[in-house]
Design a protein around this motif. Structure first.
Motif, mmCIF file in Angstrom:
data_model
loop_
_atom_site.group_PDB
_atom_site.id
_atom_site.type_symbol
_atom_site.label_atom_id
_atom_site.label_comp_id
_atom_site.label_asym_id
_atom_site.label_seq_id
_atom_site.Cartn_x
_atom_site.Cartn_y
_atom_site.Cartn_z
ATOM 1 N N ASN A 121 0.806 -1.207 -0.025
ATOM 2 C CA ASN A 121 0.037 0.078 -0.021
ATOM 3 C C ASN A 121 0.930 1.197 0.046
ATOM 4 O OD1 ASN A 121 -2.713 1.095 -0.022
ATOM 5 N ND2 ASN A 121 -1.967 2.090 2.026
ATOM 6 N N MET A 122 2.011 1.272 0.569
ATOM 7 C CA MET A 122 2.946 2.404 0.634
ATOM 8 C C MET A 122 3.489 2.774 -0.630
ATOM 9 S SD MET A 122 2.688 3.713 3.562
ATOM 10 C CE MET A 122 3.959 4.969 3.703
ATOM 11 N N GLU A 123 3.596 1.555 -1.455
ATOM 12 C CA GLU A 123 3.882 1.720 -2.937
ATOM 13 C C GLU A 123 2.805 2.562 -3.799
ATOM 14 O OE1 GLU A 123 5.984 -1.025 -6.466
ATOM 15 O OE2 GLU A 123 6.158 -1.617 -4.564
ATOM 16 N N HIS A 124 1.786 1.698 -3.795
ATOM 17 C CA HIS A 124 0.766 1.856 -4.570
ATOM 18 C C HIS A 124 -0.572 2.700 -4.234
ATOM 19 C CE1 HIS A 124 2.614 -0.911 -7.053
ATOM 20 N NE2 HIS A 124 2.546 -2.082 -6.543
ATOM 21 N N ARG A 125 -0.437 2.983 -2.990
ATOM 22 C CA ARG A 125 -1.409 3.972 -2.266
ATOM 23 C C ARG A 125 -3.233 3.238 -2.762
ATOM 24 N NH1 ARG A 125 0.397 7.713 1.603
ATOM 25 N NH2 ARG A 125 2.587 7.153 1.568
ATOM 26 N N TYR A 126 -3.320 1.985 -2.732
ATOM 27 C CA TYR A 126 -4.622 1.856 -2.939
ATOM 28 C C TYR A 126 -5.802 2.081 -2.047
ATOM 29 C CZ TYR A 126 -2.233 -1.773 -5.984
ATOM 30 O OH TYR A 126 -1.628 -2.354 -7.019
ATOM 31 N N VAL A 127 -5.281 2.122 -0.852
ATOM 32 C CA VAL A 127 -6.125 3.120 0.288
ATOM 33 C C VAL A 127 -5.563 3.941 1.113
ATOM 34 C CG1 VAL A 127 -7.373 0.737 0.741
ATOM 35 C CG2 VAL A 127 -5.528 1.178 2.031
ATOM 36 N N PRO A 128 -6.182 5.208 1.629
ATOM 37 C CA PRO A 128 -5.539 6.146 2.235
ATOM 38 C C PRO A 128 -4.926 5.707 3.658
ATOM 39 C CG PRO A 128 -7.971 6.372 1.852
ATOM 40 C CD PRO A 128 -7.580 5.219 1.461
ATOM 41 N N LEU A 129 -3.872 6.291 4.034
ATOM 42 C CA LEU A 129 -3.153 5.823 5.192
ATOM 43 C C LEU A 129 -4.067 5.635 6.480
ATOM 44 C CD1 LEU A 129 -0.045 7.965 4.892
ATOM 45 C CD2 LEU A 129 -0.338 5.657 4.519
ATOM 46 N N PRO A 130 -5.104 6.364 6.998
ATOM 47 C CA PRO A 130 -5.701 5.985 7.941
ATOM 48 C C PRO A 130 -6.453 4.618 7.696
ATOM 49 C CG PRO A 130 -6.233 8.267 7.450
ATOM 50 C CD PRO A 130 -5.416 7.666 6.343
ATOM 51 N N VAL A 131 -6.983 4.229 6.717
ATOM 52 C CA VAL A 131 -7.702 3.036 6.244
ATOM 53 C C VAL A 131 -6.590 1.777 6.380
ATOM 54 C CG1 VAL A 131 -8.858 1.503 4.441
ATOM 55 C CG2 VAL A 131 -9.319 4.166 4.798
ATOM 56 N N GLN A 132 -5.416 2.132 5.765
ATOM 57 C CA GLN A 132 -4.228 1.273 5.870
ATOM 58 C C GLN A 132 -4.055 1.018 7.486
ATOM 59 O OE1 GLN A 132 -0.380 1.748 3.832
ATOM 60 N NE2 GLN A 132 0.395 2.073 5.901
ATOM 61 N N SER A 133 -4.204 1.946 8.503
ATOM 62 C CA SER A 133 -3.995 1.647 9.595
ATOM 63 C C SER A 133 -4.966 0.807 10.273
ATOM 64 C CB SER A 133 -3.712 3.042 10.533
ATOM 65 O OG SER A 133 -2.654 3.754 10.255
ATOM 66 N N ILE A 134 -6.139 1.147 10.055
ATOM 67 C CA ILE A 134 -7.111 0.017 10.376
ATOM 68 C C ILE A 134 -7.223 -1.308 9.959
ATOM 69 C CG2 ILE A 134 -9.830 -0.349 10.069
ATOM 70 C CD1 ILE A 134 -10.050 2.961 10.263
ATOM 71 N N LEU A 135 -6.698 -1.351 8.559
ATOM 72 C CA LEU A 135 -6.446 -2.633 8.136
ATOM 73 C C LEU A 135 -5.389 -3.372 8.916
ATOM 74 C CD1 LEU A 135 -6.755 -1.814 4.241
ATOM 75 C CD2 LEU A 135 -8.468 -3.223 5.774
ATOM 76 N N LEU A 136 -4.058 -2.681 9.103
ATOM 77 C CA LEU A 136 -3.173 -3.402 9.885
ATOM 78 C C LEU A 136 -3.414 -3.836 11.187
ATOM 79 C CD1 LEU A 136 -0.286 -1.237 8.557
ATOM 80 C CD2 LEU A 136 -0.623 -3.484 8.131
#
Length: 146
Positions: free
Chosen positions: A103-118
């Motif tokens: 996700n950091m490479e392609h930014r499929y989801v915004p960072l707040p969503v990434q944090s929730i997913l993690l």
């Protein structure tokens, strides 16, 4: 005793989850994720544990994987349960690294969503990974239709 020590040593990797979730753009977080030190560390601990298990009782435990009763019997043994927990921690950490780096490479989801997913990956492993794959697929499809 060995497995309890491995369990204690595995907890060192926990702060890295906080970095991935709370400070994803911090240079130290990116560096640690790129070298994948924590998944490798957990994998090394697991290897020590599985070698200890095999050295202690051979490969006999593998036969228990074929039935629900066998798996329950294995998990009822404290040492084996801790080894399985270490296995789960290692795989969750590897999946978290994959999602973070992808996700950091392609930014499929915004960072707040990434944090929730993690966080979901940390707590519920496959659920978080499935959510990421679904959101990534939706994002890829929306880019294709543009």
């Amino acid at each position: 005793m060995v497995y309890e020590k491995l369990f204690s040593l595995a907890s060192i990797a926990m702060p890295f989850w906080f970095l991935l979730i709370l400070l994803p753009t911090w240079r130290a977080t990116r560096f640690l994720a790129n070298i994948a030190i924590f998944p490798m560390y957990l994998a090394a601990l697991y290897i020590v544990g599985i070698i200890t298990a095999i050295a202690g009782s051979g490969f006999g435990f593998v036969q228990d994987f074929g039935s629900a009763e066998g798996v329950i019997r294995l998990l009822s043994k404290p040492d084996f349960a801790l080894l399985v927990w270490l296995h789960l921690l290692c795989f969750d950490q590897m999946v978290g690294h994959y999602v973070y780096r992808d996700n950091m490479e392609h930014r499929y989801v915004p960072l707040p969503v990434q944090s929730i997913l993690l966080f979901l990956i940390l707590m519920f492993g496959p659920l978080g990974l499935l959510c990421y794959f679904v959101l990534r697929r939706i994002r890829k499809q929306s880019k294709l239709s543009l």
